[in-house]
Design a protein around this motif. Structure first.
Motif, short mmCIF file in Angstrom:
data_model
loop_
_atom_site.label_atom_id
_atom_site.label_comp_id
_atom_site.label_asym_id
_atom_site.label_seq_id
_atom_site.Cartn_x
_atom_site.Cartn_y
_atom_site.Cartn_z
N ARG A 28 33.30 -1.43 41.30
CA ARG A 28 33.92 -2.11 42.94
C ARG A 28 35.08 -1.50 42.66
O ARG A 28 35.93 -1.45 44.17
N PRO A 29 36.48 -1.16 42.26
CA PRO A 29 37.39 -0.70 42.73
C PRO A 29 36.95 1.09 43.74
O PRO A 29 37.89 1.45 44.15
N ASP B 289 34.10 1.44 44.83
CA ASP B 289 33.90 1.27 46.32
C ASP B 289 34.93 0.57 47.59
O ASP B 289 34.65 0.49 48.39
N LEU B 290 35.96 -0.13 46.56
CA LEU B 290 37.34 -0.90 47.66
C LEU B 290 37.71 0.17 47.94
O LEU B 290 38.11 0.82 49.02
N GLY C 46 35.72 2.02 50.57
CA GLY C 46 35.98 1.27 52.02
C GLY C 46 37.69 1.62 52.79
O GLY C 46 37.41 1.68 53.77
N ARG C 47 38.51 1.33 51.88
CA ARG C 47 39.88 2.11 52.81
C ARG C 47 39.80 3.55 53.40
O ARG C 47 39.93 3.53 54.26
#
Length: 77
Positions: free
Chosen positions: A6-7, A9-10, A13-14
């Protein structure tokens, strides 16, 4: 989805959002510089500098997009 992905992927995305912002702002500024340069009658060498700056920003965006794609492939595999 596992918690350790999850981190990452974030972060991807950023980075993708930043690339999109850079591309949009570059295009607007480049078009504005072309218009203003034409209105002010700037010499072609100055207008060419705007072209080179826009080209550099687009090349940066292409490189970062490729890095994002590679990292997403690593995470999926």
């Amino acid at each position: 989805m596992s918690e350790d992905k999850r981190p990452k992927d974030l972060a991807l995305g950023r980075r993708a959002r930043n690339v999109g912002i850079v591309m949009a702002v570059t295009m607007v500024l480049w078009m504005g510089a072309q218009f203003i340069g034409g209105q002010l009658g700037l010499p072609a060498r100055f207008v060419f500098l705007f072209d080179l700056a826009a080209l550099a920003a687009f090349i940066w965006a292409l490189v970062v997009t490729y890095q994002i794609w590679r990292r997403s492939q690593e995470h999926d595999g």
